[in-house]
Design a protein around this motif. Structure first.
Motif, PDB file in Angstrom:
ATOM      1  N   SER A 263       0.817  -1.217   0.000  1.00 32.00           N
ATOM      2  CA  SER A 263       0.000   0.000   0.000  1.00 32.00           C
ATOM      3  C   SER A 263       0.851   1.267   0.000  1.00 32.00           C
ATOM      4  O   SER A 263       0.419   2.305  -0.481  1.00 32.00           O
ATOM      5  N   LEU A 264       2.074   1.169   0.514  1.00 29.04           N
ATOM      6  CA  LEU A 264       2.905   2.361   0.568  1.00 29.04           C
ATOM      7  C   LEU A 264       3.498   2.729  -0.792  1.00 29.04           C
ATOM      8  O   LEU A 264       3.912   3.862  -1.001  1.00 29.04           O
ATOM      9  N   LEU A 626      -8.896   7.400   3.224  1.00 30.61           N
ATOM     10  CA  LEU A 626      -8.608   6.424   2.175  1.00 30.61           C
ATOM     11  C   LEU A 626      -7.289   5.703   2.431  1.00 30.61           C
ATOM     12  O   LEU A 626      -7.170   4.492   2.202  1.00 30.61           O
ATOM     13  N   ASN A 627      -6.290   6.434   2.916  1.00 29.86           N
ATOM     14  CA  ASN A 627      -5.009   5.805   3.228  1.00 29.86           C
ATOM     15  C   ASN A 627      -5.129   4.843   4.404  1.00 29.86           C
ATOM     16  O   ASN A 627      -4.488   3.788   4.417  1.00 29.86           O
ATOM     17  N   ILE A 628      -5.936   5.206   5.398  1.00 25.12           N
ATOM     18  CA  ILE A 628      -6.201   4.288   6.503  1.00 25.12           C
ATOM     19  C   ILE A 628      -6.838   3.006   5.971  1.00 25.12           C
ATOM     20  O   ILE A 628      -6.451   1.895   6.340  1.00 25.12           O
ATOM     21  N   ARG A 629      -7.834   3.167   5.112  1.00 27.77           N
ATOM     22  CA  ARG A 629      -8.513   1.995   4.554  1.00 27.77           C
ATOM     23  C   ARG A 629      -7.537   1.096   3.803  1.00 27.77           C
ATOM     24  O   ARG A 629      -7.563  -0.131   3.934  1.00 27.77           O
ATOM     25  N   ASP A 630      -6.662   1.721   3.019  1.00 30.38           N
ATOM     26  CA  ASP A 630      -5.668   0.930   2.283  1.00 30.38           C
ATOM     27  C   ASP A 630      -4.735   0.189   3.230  1.00 30.38           C
ATOM     28  O   ASP A 630      -4.402  -0.978   3.003  1.00 30.38           O
ATOM     29  N   GLN A 631      -4.301   0.880   4.276  1.00 27.71           N
ATOM     30  CA  GLN A 631      -3.379   0.264   5.236  1.00 27.71           C
ATOM     31  C   GLN A 631      -4.047  -0.904   5.968  1.00 27.71           C
ATOM     32  O   GLN A 631      -3.447  -1.964   6.139  1.00 27.71           O
ATOM     33  N   TRP A 661     -14.586   1.493  10.465  1.00 28.96           N
ATOM     34  CA  TRP A 661     -14.745   2.399  11.607  1.00 28.96           C
ATOM     35  C   TRP A 661     -14.680   1.636  12.927  1.00 28.96           C
ATOM     36  O   TRP A 661     -14.084   2.099  13.905  1.00 28.96           O
ATOM     37  N   GLN A 662     -15.285   0.453  12.958  1.00 32.26           N
ATOM     38  CA  GLN A 662     -15.228  -0.362  14.173  1.00 32.26           C
ATOM     39  C   GLN A 662     -13.793  -0.799  14.462  1.00 32.26           C
ATOM     40  O   GLN A 662     -13.355  -0.786  15.621  1.00 32.26           O
ATOM     41  N   LEU A 663     -13.067  -1.178  13.435  1.00 30.01           N
ATOM     42  CA  LEU A 663     -11.691  -1.647  13.623  1.00 30.01           C
ATOM     43  C   LEU A 663     -10.790  -0.560  14.181  1.00 30.01           C
ATOM     44  O   LEU A 663     -10.049  -0.781  15.148  1.00 30.01           O
ATOM     45  N   ILE A 664     -10.829   0.626  13.610  1.00 23.39           N
ATOM     46  CA  ILE A 664      -9.871   1.651  14.037  1.00 23.39           C
ATOM     47  C   ILE A 664     -10.233   2.224  15.394  1.00 23.39           C
ATOM     48  O   ILE A 664      -9.367   2.769  16.092  1.00 23.39           O
ATOM     49  N   GLU A 684      -0.148   6.574  12.261  1.00 23.90           N
ATOM     50  CA  GLU A 684       0.974   7.487  12.002  1.00 23.90           C
ATOM     51  C   GLU A 684       1.424   7.387  10.549  1.00 23.90           C
ATOM     52  O   GLU A 684       1.609   8.407   9.868  1.00 23.90           O
ATOM     53  N   VAL A 685       1.591   6.166  10.068  1.00 19.52           N
ATOM     54  CA  VAL A 685       2.041   5.958   8.684  1.00 19.52           C
ATOM     55  C   VAL A 685       1.013   6.519   7.697  1.00 19.52           C
ATOM     56  O   VAL A 685       1.363   7.126   6.673  1.00 19.52           O
ATOM     57  N   SER A 686      -0.257   6.329   8.006  1.00 19.19           N
ATOM     58  CA  SER A 686      -1.307   6.820   7.109  1.00 19.19           C
ATOM     59  C   SER A 686      -1.294   8.332   7.007  1.00 19.19           C
ATOM     60  O   SER A 686      -1.450   8.906   5.916  1.00 19.19           O
ATOM     61  N   LEU A 687      -1.108   9.004   8.129  1.00 19.10           N
ATOM     62  CA  LEU A 687      -1.061  10.469   8.098  1.00 19.10           C
ATOM     63  C   LEU A 687       0.206  10.958   7.402  1.00 19.10           C
ATOM     64  O   LEU A 687       0.164  11.921   6.621  1.00 19.10           O
ATOM     65  N   GLU A 688       1.333  10.282   7.652  1.00 12.77           N
ATOM     66  CA  GLU A 688       2.580  10.656   6.973  1.00 12.77           C
ATOM     67  C   GLU A 688       2.427  10.538   5.453  1.00 12.77           C
ATOM     68  O   GLU A 688       2.863  11.410   4.703  1.00 12.77           O
ATOM     69  N   LYS A 689       1.807   9.466   5.027  1.00  9.45           N
ATOM     70  CA  LYS A 689       1.600   9.259   3.590  1.00  9.45           C
ATOM     71  C   LYS A 689       0.681  10.337   3.014  1.00  9.45           C
ATOM     72  O   LYS A 689       0.931  10.884   1.927  1.00  9.45           O
ATOM     73  N   THR A 690      -0.377  10.640   3.739  1.00 11.34           N
ATOM     74  CA  THR A 690      -1.310  11.673   3.285  1.00 11.34           C
ATOM     75  C   THR A 690      -0.608  13.010   3.114  1.00 11.34           C
ATOM     76  O   THR A 690      -0.752  13.690   2.091  1.00 11.34           O
ATOM     77  N   LEU A 691       0.188  13.391   4.108  1.00 14.17           N
ATOM     78  CA  LEU A 691       0.885  14.677   4.055  1.00 14.17           C
ATOM     79  C   LEU A 691       1.947  14.693   2.962  1.00 14.17           C
ATOM     80  O   LEU A 691       2.138  15.705   2.282  1.00 14.17           O
ATOM     81  N   SER A 692       2.622  13.566   2.793  1.00 18.61           N
ATOM     82  CA  SER A 692       3.646  13.483   1.756  1.00 18.61           C
ATOM     83  C   SER A 692       3.035  13.681   0.367  1.00 18.61           C
ATOM     84  O   SER A 692       3.585  14.399  -0.477  1.00 18.61           O
ATOM     85  N   GLU A 693       1.902  13.055   0.128  1.00 16.85           N
ATOM     86  CA  GLU A 693       1.229  13.187  -1.171  1.00 16.85           C
ATOM     87  C   GLU A 693       0.741  14.622  -1.397  1.00 16.85           C
ATOM     88  O   GLU A 693       0.857  15.162  -2.498  1.00 16.85           O
ATOM     89  N   MET A 694       0.212  15.233  -0.353  1.00 12.52           N
ATOM     90  CA  MET A 694      -0.342  16.575  -0.495  1.00 12.52           C
ATOM     91  C   MET A 694       0.718  17.647  -0.696  1.00 12.52           C
ATOM     92  O   MET A 694       0.467  18.679  -1.335  1.00 12.52           O
TER      93      MET A 694
END
Length: 811
Positions: A263-264, A626-631, A661-664, A684-694
């Motif tokens: 996913s990364l 979306l990144n959370i879902r992918d992860q 939503w239940q899982l996280i 943490e990884v999901s937010l890092e990926k989101t910020l990197s893309e943006m």
């Protein structure tokens, strides 16, 4: 030397003449493909003269003495304005695109050919009623004369170096069948995906991933269905033996260990939430400013140049000599007003997502030459298909049929699968929708809807008397028992389709007490009505819930008020995700570790979160989700795809929101397919990926939603011939809106039209659509109306004053 110079000048002069001649010829060919707007034209088949008027935007008003002449004139206009679009629609469902585009389309054509839609369309034409048949003949006659009277073929054929092929009656049926392909599953992928999950996961895990309901339920009958609790045992424990057997007899642990989460590094589409469908809603006369019902509709489809719909108004005398005036949107390739208003009723559609097909597990003999039926073993039917291919020899393929439908492949266990689809039935297509043009009440419209042949839709209808109603319009299969969610065997006769649901049994809701109705591709009703419709992959109810909330927020409505609901881009679906990031991700620990995340926290503290073009907060929260879902589901998807290459997470991604939503939030340790050691690291990884893309091309404060959601509305040929895009494509602009809100709007996807109209008060109605009426870039109204659609500005439902007038004469 002088001789050489003279020779070179002569060569250059000749080249110049050749280029000038070629350019002049190309110009004349393109110019000659423009439709005739004024003057007179004689058409064979008219019973009397007819008139085609166009306003400054090219919106057509067609006036004739009867419905057959209207059909002929409509065919003429469609062919002159949109023949290439019509050609693509018929070729799409017939599996004949390779003859136009070459080898690149062979695989697609081969997949579609198993449905044998051209053969089925011919059969449908042969058994149409006399009224439908006459309508189709008139329309076909008009199309071919419209094509003939163009001074040159539509410009697309010049680029493709092809000649257009005349229209046939079955091509109109194929046009509707192309909409079946667009709006329903033609390959059973969702059911096959659920079947795989059902076969390898424990019942509690399957139920968890396939919830019946969610907090977003907004059914018009008030029914609610529960989601499922988190599984207690480690995933996939109860079925690990089956899983291991399918994974080439490896142990599950080894299989999981050998898989590398991707996913990364995988590139994901920013528009992965697109969901072909629509919104519609209505208010009754008791709460409308007009005293009549008001109906609003925006149909969500891929948006190209030209647009799916062609705006028109028909004026004629009905069979009982009543004056008819009906206005709305037509579908080029068909003779009908698809949505609109006739002064008595107004109507619109959303895709229903009921269960209109079944995947059948075949029980075969040892060499798979026969399959078991209630009458014993039968041999497969092999049918040869020849695919014409531009620029090379034709390709021969063989499609395999059963008594239930075509063979579509194998499941993970190696069993052959067949497909039963309502689109294969003779009742799949008819011209019954034409009767809406003369219907005078909601009850009449609902009776008509139950006999219509078209991809089953949620019909929203209101009448001049103030009544409103909902039903399903299109064929509904009747099953012998409750099955169809996952593939089943039909070999012993217990599972089968009995027939189509009779009209008197169709589900319907008329005049609810609160005078409000709405649908948006999610579950509309429950209980016995839901049993008749089934679940073919409903959208999560976020749009429905938001529309419902907006309808309940006011006590009186006019057309603009209903349009405002269509333009609502507030991000209510993401509010809980906003709170989740603030409380669970941007913790003191994480802020200490990532000092730059203080800026993130300040940005997403948005009290009015919306998908506006200037919102950084919306883009950040949306993409984080979306990144959370992918992860979370990356390894899960890797495993499922390894078991069966037909597994499609895309077909179940909307229902996954509830278990995600239940899982996280509950962060269970028994979820073995998580790609990180802890949930905190995953966040943490999901937010890092989101910020990197943006921030790849800009700073975070400038990384707005508008930078990502830029329109890309193109002509089908502009990608293949990029330099023509500057003349054909619509301007690229930042768009507000997204998928989980009423204002559905993506780069090349969204509201293919917006309508808000009260029957009997059409003069105050609103209608706009993207691109324009014309398919020709040199048309005087090419692109007109597109800006109103982009900005969401109210524009007239009725055509404006006539600017062009063409008189059609009979022989």
């Amino acid at each position: 030397m002088k001789s050489l110079k003279t020779t070179l000048i002569s060569i250059l002069f000749i080249l110049f003449l050749v280029l000038a001649t070629l350019s002049t010829w190309i110009y004349s060919q393109i110019d000659s493909a423009l439709p005739q707007l004024d003057g007179k034209q004689t058409l064979y088949g008219l019973s009397d003269s007819a008139i085609i008027e166009r306003d400054k935007q090219g919106i057509a008003t067609i006036k004739a003495s009867n419905r057959l002449d209207i059909a002929l004139a409509t065919g003429f206009v469609h062919a002159q304005e949109r023949f290439f679009q019509m050609d693509l629609l018929r070729r799409n469902s017939a599996g004949e695109l390779a003859s136009l585009f070459g080898a690149a389309a062979i695989d697609y054509d081969s997949e579609i050919r198993r449905h044998r839609f051209r053969e089925r369309a011919t059969t449908i034409v042969s058994q149409l009623s006399a009224t439908d048949s006459a309508l189709l003949k008139s329309y076909t006659r008009g199309v071919n004369q419209g094509l003939k009277y163009l001074k040159a073929a539509p410009f697309e054929y010049l680029l493709l170096r092809q000649a257009p092929v005349e229209w046939q009656e079955e091509d109109t049926i194929l046009t509707v069948l192309s909409m079946y392909i667009d709006l329903q599953y033609q390959d059973g992928k969702r059911e096959r995906t659920l079947g795989l999950l059902h076969s390898v996961l424990s019942p509690e895990v399957f139920s968890f991933l396939n919830p019946k309901g969610s907090r977003w339920d907004a059914a018009i009958d008030g029914t609610e269905l529960p989601s499922s609790p988190l599984p207690r045992a480690p995933w996939p424990s109860a079925s690990s033996e089956k899983m291991a057997a399918l994974l080439n007899h490896q142990s599950l642990d080894k299989a999981l260990t050998n898989l590398t989460p991707s996913s990364l590094i995988r590139t994901k589409s920013a528009q992965s939430e697109e969901f072909p469908g629509s919104n519609n809603w209505a208010v009754g006369g008791a709460i409308s400013a007009t005293g009549s019902a008001i109906v609003a509709n925006d149909m969500h489809l891929g948006i190209r140049v030209p647009n799916t719909w062609f705006r028109a108004s028909f004026e004629y005398k009905s069979a009982d000599n009543k004056s008819v005036k009906v206005t709305g949107a037509t579908l080029p390739g068909t003779p009908n007003i698809i949505i609109g208003s006739n002064g008595h009723i107004a109507w619109g559609f959303t895709n229903s997502y009921g269960d209109w097909s079944d995947v059948i597990v075949l029980e075969t003999n040892a060499d798979k030459s026969q399959y078991l039926t209630p009458d014993g073993y039968q041999s497969f039917i092999k049918r040869k298909q020849i695919i014409a291919v531009k620029g090379q020899e034709a390709v021969d393929i063989t499609v395999t049929d059963t008594i239930w439908g075509p063979v579509i492949g194998e499941n993970a266990q190696g069993n052959l699968l067949a497909y039963r689809w309502v689109a294969h039935d003779k009742a799949a297509v008819n011209m019954v929708i034409t009767e809406f043009e003369t219907a005078e009440s909601v009850q009449q419209a609902i009776t008509i809807a139950a006999r219509a042949g078209m991809p089953a839709q949620n019909l929203m209808v209101g009448d001049k008397q103030g009544n409103i109603g909902w039903t399903i319009m299109g064929p509904i299969p009747q099953r012998s028992a409750m099955f169809g969610e996952t593939p089943t065997s039909w070999s012993n006769g217990e599972n089968k389709w009995l027939d189509l649901l009779p009209p008197e049994d169709y589900p319907q809701v008329i005049n609810p007490k609160n005078s409000r109705l709405w649908t948006a591709n999610s579950r509309v009703v429950g209980a016995n009505m839901l049993k008749k419709i089934g679940n073919g992959g409903y959208a999560i109810g976020a749009r429905s819930a938001q529309i419902k909330q907006n309808l309940e927020a006011k006590t009186s409505f006019d057309e603009q008020a209903l349009l405002n609901i269509a333009l609502d881009d507030s991000a209510k679906f993401l509010l809980r995700w906003q709170n989740f990031i603030l409380s669970e991700v941007l913790t003191d620990t994480m802020l200490a570790k990532h000092q730059e995340w203080h800026e993130v926290k300040n940005i997403i503290k948005d009290n009015n979160l919306s998908a506006s073009t200037d919102s950084v907060a919306y883009r950040l929260i949306r993409n984080f989700r979306l990144n959370i879902r992918d992860q979370v589901f990356d390894i899960f998807n890797e495993n499922m795809a390894k078991l069966d290459h037909n597994y499609s997470f895309n077909t179940i991604r909307h229902q996954i929101e509830t278990p995600l939503w239940q899982l996280i939030n509950q962060q269970p340790e028994n979820f073995l397919w998580r790609s990180h050691d802890s949930w905190a690291i995953l966040f943490e990884v999901s937010l890092e990926k989101t910020l990197s893309e943006m921030t790849e091309l800009t700073t975070l404060e400038n990384a707005t939603w508008g930078q990502q959601n830029i329109s890309k509305i193109q002509h089908p040929l502009s990608r293949a011939v990029p330099f023509i895009g500057q003349w054909l494509d619509m301007p690229e602009v930042a768009l507000p809106g997204d998928s989980y809100m009423p204002r559905v709007q993506g780069q090349a996807f969204g509201a293919s039209q917006r309508m808000s109209v009260s029957p009997g008060h059409e003069e105050s109605g609103i209608f706009h659509m993207p691109t324009s009426q014309s398919g020709h870039p040199w048309s005087p109204y090419y692109g007109l109306g597109h800006e109103s659609w982009m900005k969401g500005e109210a524009s007239s439902f009725l055509p404006g004053p006539s600017k062009y007038k063409l008189t059609l004469l009979t022989y």
